[in-house]
Design a protein around this motif. Structure first.
Motif, PDB file in Angstrom:
ATOM      1  N   LEU A   1    -111.163 -41.946 -12.612  1.00 10.29           N
ATOM      2  CA  LEU A   1    -112.359 -42.207 -13.416  1.00 10.29           C
ATOM      3  C   LEU A   1    -111.997 -42.488 -14.872  1.00 10.29           C
ATOM      4  O   LEU A   1    -112.617 -43.339 -15.521  1.00 10.29           O
ATOM      5  N   LYS A   2    -110.987 -41.806 -15.371  1.00  9.10           N
ATOM      6  CA  LYS A   2    -110.539 -42.076 -16.740  1.00  9.10           C
ATOM      7  C   LYS A   2    -109.926 -43.466 -16.841  1.00  9.10           C
ATOM      8  O   LYS A   2    -110.200 -44.208 -17.793  1.00  9.10           O
ATOM      9  N   ARG A   3    -109.098 -43.816 -15.858  1.00  9.60           N
ATOM     10  CA  ARG A   3    -108.467 -45.145 -15.880  1.00  9.60           C
ATOM     11  C   ARG A   3    -109.509 -46.250 -15.852  1.00  9.60           C
ATOM     12  O   ARG A   3    -109.345 -47.297 -16.482  1.00  9.60           O
TER      13      ARG A   3
ATOM     14  N   THR B   1    -119.543 -42.070 -19.652  1.00  6.86           N
ATOM     15  CA  THR B   1    -120.010 -40.856 -20.315  1.00  6.86           C
ATOM     16  C   THR B   1    -118.831 -40.220 -21.032  1.00  6.86           C
ATOM     17  O   THR B   1    -117.682 -40.319 -20.566  1.00  6.86           O
ATOM     18  N   ASP B   2    -119.094 -39.603 -22.148  1.00  3.92           N
ATOM     19  CA  ASP B   2    -117.996 -39.037 -22.936  1.00  3.92           C
ATOM     20  C   ASP B   2    -117.305 -37.897 -22.207  1.00  3.92           C
ATOM     21  O   ASP B   2    -116.080 -37.776 -22.255  1.00  3.92           O
ATOM     22  N   LEU B   3    -118.091 -37.053 -21.538  1.00  3.40           N
ATOM     23  CA  LEU B   3    -117.514 -35.875 -20.893  1.00  3.40           C
ATOM     24  C   LEU B   3    -118.155 -35.657 -19.531  1.00  3.40           C
ATOM     25  O   LEU B   3    -119.385 -35.611 -19.419  1.00  3.40           O
TER      26      LEU B   3
ATOM     27  N   THR C   1    -122.221 -34.636 -19.245  1.00  2.00           N
ATOM     28  CA  THR C   1    -123.045 -34.394 -18.062  1.00  2.00           C
ATOM     29  C   THR C   1    -122.213 -33.677 -17.010  1.00  2.00           C
ATOM     30  O   THR C   1    -121.036 -33.362 -17.245  1.00  2.00           O
ATOM     31  N   LYS C   2    -122.821 -33.389 -15.850  1.00  2.00           N
ATOM     32  CA  LYS C   2    -122.146 -32.556 -14.848  1.00  2.00           C
ATOM     33  C   LYS C   2    -122.397 -33.088 -13.441  1.00  2.00           C
ATOM     34  O   LYS C   2    -123.481 -33.589 -13.146  1.00  2.00           O
TER      35      LYS C   2
ATOM     36  N   VAL D   1    -112.704 -34.556 -19.348  1.00  6.49           N
ATOM     37  CA  VAL D   1    -113.071 -33.754 -18.187  1.00  6.49           C
ATOM     38  C   VAL D   1    -113.256 -32.304 -18.615  1.00  6.49           C
ATOM     39  O   VAL D   1    -112.428 -31.753 -19.359  1.00  6.49           O
ATOM     40  N   GLY D   2    -114.342 -31.698 -18.148  1.00  8.89           N
ATOM     41  CA  GLY D   2    -114.606 -30.310 -18.493  1.00  8.89           C
ATOM     42  C   GLY D   2    -115.037 -29.508 -17.284  1.00  8.89           C
ATOM     43  O   GLY D   2    -115.354 -30.059 -16.222  1.00  8.89           O
TER      44      GLY D   2
END
Length: 327
Positions: free
Chosen positions: A151-153, A126-128, A84-85, A160-161
């Motif tokens: 957010l990853k922690r 969310t995965d990405l 998502t974005k 992240v994209g």
């Protein structure tokens, strides 16, 4: 269904993914969407093996994410990847030179929209997570870097994209070199081949997953566009295919049509051109009906394009510069 490695995240994703812009309809999207048909198409794609889904909160103001979340709950036995974005705070696409990241993606805004998206999806993570616009001048800014690492922690995002602005595939290269970006989403199709110049080689070097979007050039490469084509009020395509764009686009499509074998299906050729690139992890056509799903997913297992046809398609490269209508 064929699957490819999604960069250093090492996910095995369907090479034909599912682009959900337009599925939910709503302001600024594509008219003609039907929620029930969209859900039927979504379920059909999952059953057929599609496992990568690209959405955004702005697609229907959360409705696209809610539809996808419902599908996830209906198929708990399958591993489905969700991308998502975060929308720009100023709600302007694309970003502009000179925009400040504190005005477009302040930390509180990123956190807020991750929370909104997860609520709509009905998931804890969310995965990405992708930035929906980008300026490479922001590469060294620590504010976004701290947010994504946080957010990853917390386990709220897996990777992240960045979704690159239209016709600006090089406007992300320094950011990719930070080592914090796992994927890049870019317009890549028969006309838009510029990502091959600098972006794809760097993604290959850094093991960054590539998501190819706009495979049909906003519909022109389906071969259905004419100079007399119009769209209902509120349809995004009406503001994109203005006369300055529509006429030259139709001319380019007709030149391609003339060059292709008489029995060639232009839309199918367009998807297979993208799949011919080993740098692309997945391509995300929009699919608003079961017929769309069947037609697009059939390209996943198709015989590779003949070298002669691929060479012919490369001669139809069309380098364009962002302008007032390109969004």
């Amino acid at each position: 269904m064929r699957y490819r490695r999604f960069g250093r995240l090492a996910w095995k994703v369907s090479d034909v993914g599912y682009g959900m812009w337009g599925v939910a309809g709503g302001e600024g999207g594509w008219t003609g969407s039907c929620a029930s048909a969209g859900m039927e198409a979504l379920h059909h794609a999952i059953v057929r093996g599609c496992n990568f889904f690209d959405t955004a909160w702005i697609y229907g103001r959360g409705e696209s994410e809610r539809m996808l979340g419902s599908a996830l709950r209906d198929h708990p036995e399958k591993k489905l990847y969700v991308a998502t974005k975060v929308p720009p705070k100023n709600r302007e696409w694309p970003s502009r030179r000179g925009d400040r990241i504190e005005d477009i993606f302040p930390a509180a805004h990123i956190h807020e929209y991750v929370g909104r998206s997860l609520e709509c999806l009905g998931t804890a993570s969310t995965d990405l997570l992708q930035f929906h616009v980008w300026e490479d001048a922001w590469a060294g800014d620590e504010s976004w870097q701290r947010v994504v690492e946080d957010l990853k922690r917390q386990g709220m995002i897996g990777g992240v994209g960045i979704s690159v602005n239209r016709w600006e595939p090089a406007n992300v290269l320094d950011t990719l070199r930070t080592g914090l970006i796992d994927s890049v989403q870019v317009i890549y199709n028969i006309f838009d081949q510029a990502p091959e110049d600098e972006l794809f080689p760097l993604c290959r070097e850094l093991d960054i997953g590539v998501i190819a979007r706009v495979p049909f050039d906003e519909g022109s490469l389906t071969g259905m566009l004419r100079e007399t084509t119009t769209w209902p009020q509120g349809d995004w395509r009406a503001s994109y295919f203005v006369p300055e764009n529509l006429a030259p686009t139709v001319a380019r499509v007709e030149a391609l049509r003339t060059a292709l074998p008489a029995d060639a299906d232009m839309a199918r050729v367009a998807l297979r051109f993208i799949l011919a690139s080993e740098d692309v992890a997945t391509v995300i056509p929009g699919m608003r009906s079961v017929a769309h799903v069947d037609a697009n997913l059939a390209c996943s297992g198709a015989v590779p394009l003949a070298p002669g046809l691929l060479a012919l398609l490369r001669r139809h490269r069309w380098d364009r510069e962002p302008t007032w209508w390109s969004q």
